[in-house]
Design an enzyme around this catalytic site. Sequence first.
Site, PDB file in Angstrom:
ATOM      1  N   CYS A   1     -11.394   2.924  -0.550  1.00  9.17           N
ATOM      2  CA  CYS A   1     -10.052   3.378  -0.183  1.00  9.17           C
ATOM      3  C   CYS A   1      -9.713   2.646   1.098  1.00  9.17           C
ATOM      4  O   CYS A   1     -10.530   2.578   2.022  1.00  9.17           O
ATOM      5  CB  CYS A   1     -10.022   4.883   0.042  1.00  9.17           C
ATOM      6  SG  CYS A   1      -8.461   5.455   0.761  1.00  9.17           S
TER       7      CYS A   1
ATOM      8  N   CYS B   1      -4.265  -1.296  -2.257  1.00 12.11           N
ATOM      9  CA  CYS B   1      -4.426   0.151  -2.394  1.00 12.11           C
ATOM     10  C   CYS B   1      -5.276   0.369  -3.639  1.00 12.11           C
ATOM     11  O   CYS B   1      -4.928  -0.114  -4.722  1.00 12.11           O
ATOM     12  CB  CYS B   1      -3.049   0.792  -2.572  1.00 12.11           C
ATOM     13  SG  CYS B   1      -3.083   2.552  -2.966  1.00 12.11           S
TER      14      CYS B   1
ATOM     15  N   ASP C   1       0.854  -1.195   0.000  1.00  8.05           N
ATOM     16  CA  ASP C   1       0.000   0.000   0.000  1.00  8.05           C
ATOM     17  C   ASP C   1       0.888   1.243   0.000  1.00  8.05           C
ATOM     18  O   ASP C   1       2.069   1.178   0.362  1.00  8.05           O
ATOM     19  CB  ASP C   1      -0.916   0.025   1.225  1.00  8.05           C
ATOM     20  CG  ASP C   1      -1.829   1.248   1.231  1.00  8.05           C
ATOM     21  OD1 ASP C   1      -2.446   1.539   0.185  1.00  8.05           O
ATOM     22  OD2 ASP C   1      -1.901   1.951   2.247  1.00  8.05           O
ATOM     23  N   SER C   2       0.295   2.359  -0.377  1.00  2.00           N
ATOM     24  CA  SER C   2       1.019   3.622  -0.348  1.00  2.00           C
ATOM     25  C   SER C   2       1.398   4.012   1.084  1.00  2.00           C
ATOM     26  O   SER C   2       2.285   4.833   1.284  1.00  2.00           O
ATOM     27  CB  SER C   2       0.149   4.718  -0.957  1.00  2.00           C
ATOM     28  OG  SER C   2      -1.073   4.790  -0.235  1.00  2.00           O
TER      29      SER C   2
ATOM     30  N   HIS D   1      -7.932   3.254   3.549  1.00  2.00           N
ATOM     31  CA  HIS D   1      -7.873   4.016   4.812  1.00  2.00           C
ATOM     32  C   HIS D   1      -9.253   4.162   5.465  1.00  2.00           C
ATOM     33  O   HIS D   1      -9.343   4.380   6.673  1.00  2.00           O
ATOM     34  CB  HIS D   1      -7.357   5.433   4.560  1.00  2.00           C
ATOM     35  CG  HIS D   1      -5.877   5.540   4.460  1.00  2.00           C
ATOM     36  ND1 HIS D   1      -5.155   4.928   3.477  1.00  2.00           N
ATOM     37  CD2 HIS D   1      -4.980   6.216   5.228  1.00  2.00           C
ATOM     38  CE1 HIS D   1      -3.877   5.227   3.634  1.00  2.00           C
ATOM     39  NE2 HIS D   1      -3.746   6.004   4.692  1.00  2.00           N
TER      40      HIS D   1
ATOM     41  N   GLU E   1      -4.204   9.529   8.365  1.00  2.00           N
ATOM     42  CA  GLU E   1      -2.738   9.519   8.487  1.00  2.00           C
ATOM     43  C   GLU E   1      -2.280  10.319   9.711  1.00  2.00           C
ATOM     44  O   GLU E   1      -1.240  10.051  10.285  1.00  2.00           O
ATOM     45  CB  GLU E   1      -2.085  10.107   7.218  1.00  2.00           C
ATOM     46  CG  GLU E   1      -2.221   9.244   5.983  1.00  2.00           C
ATOM     47  CD  GLU E   1      -1.207   8.094   5.921  1.00  2.00           C
ATOM     48  OE1 GLU E   1      -0.114   8.215   6.487  1.00  2.00           O
ATOM     49  OE2 GLU E   1      -1.543   7.068   5.301  1.00  2.00           O
TER      50      GLU E   1
HETATM   51  N1  DGL Z   1      -4.422   3.442   0.098  1.00  2.00           N
HETATM   52  C1  DGL Z   1      -4.949   4.405  -0.839  1.00  2.00           C
HETATM   53  C2  DGL Z   1      -6.217   3.839  -1.514  1.00  2.00           C
HETATM   54  O1  DGL Z   1      -6.741   2.800  -1.137  1.00  2.00           O
HETATM   55  C3  DGL Z   1      -5.243   5.718  -0.200  1.00  2.00           C
HETATM   56  C4  DGL Z   1      -4.061   6.460   0.312  1.00  2.00           C
HETATM   57  C5  DGL Z   1      -3.330   7.275  -0.735  1.00  2.00           C
HETATM   58  O2  DGL Z   1      -3.915   8.229  -1.285  1.00  2.00           O
HETATM   59  O3  DGL Z   1      -2.177   6.990  -0.930  1.00  2.00           O
HETATM   60  O4  DGL Z   1      -6.686   4.458  -2.437  1.00  2.00           O
END
Ligand code: DGL
Length: 274
Positions: free
Chosen positions: A193, A72, A9-10, A195, A159
């Site tokens: 998403c 992600c 993931d990011s 998060h 975050e």
């Molecule tokens: N994990 C990313 C997603 O599911 C969201 C976080 C990001 O923007 O990097 O889209």
Amino acid sequence: MSCPIGVFDSGYGGLTILKDIVKEMPEYDYIYLGDNARTPYGTRSFDVVYKYTREAVLKLFGMGCKLVILACNTASAKALRTIQQVDLPRIDPQRRVLGVIRPSVEAVADFTGNGHIGILATSGTVASESYLLEIAKIHSEKGFLVTQQACPTWVPIVENNEMNSPGAAFFVQKYIDTILQADPQIDTLVLACTHYPLLRSVIDRFIPEGITVIQQGEIVARSLKDYLCRHPEMERELSRRGQIEFLTTEKGGMFDKMAALFMQAEVTSRHVEL
Ligand code: DGL
């Protein structure tokens, strides 16, 4: 040789997916990689998200992973197809990279009664139109009406661990009200998403009765289990010590504290460069 499942993931968000995958299949080994130093991806261009995601996938391949999950939505929307179609045939056609969008799209049909679906996601995922395209492709005969809403402040709220602040409530209500005004008949809202499950208790405060909210973790976990049943040649390769290794591109130990929140367990990570 050790062959863990790679989960990328990011940043922290993919941990909501990892948690459910591990719950479903605790026997395997996992490497989680968060590109926290370069998060968020949601506002970045296709080229940049592809470049970063490719680097992460190569890192996980280099650590022995033959199967990598892009946990992600933004990376799945902007990088997965090119990695599958261009990179994998060149690097190693036996390796696999899977995303989170397809399993989520397959699952929506099980939840919606009237076919009015709402997608809450990052600006990048919304702009990619991946959910619109996949839903149109997979459920073409069902005539689903899909409304998307970008929620650009939600990832920074998570975050920064501000989920319980009045600001979080304000921004959660703002985007939920907007999407429900755009289509008041929505009966199924996808948290598209990784998060967003961390905002679930706030989200639930503003969702009218009768609307189902879908989180992706369990759906992706079940889909991965199904994939491994259908692909014994991959399943046989996986190592089974029940271990999880956490890697982050961020320095300074912040990761462990935040990751513990996501995993609801103690986390010790290691720093890596991509
Ligand atoms: N994990 C990313 C997603 O599911 C969201 C976080 C990001 O923007 O990097 O889209």
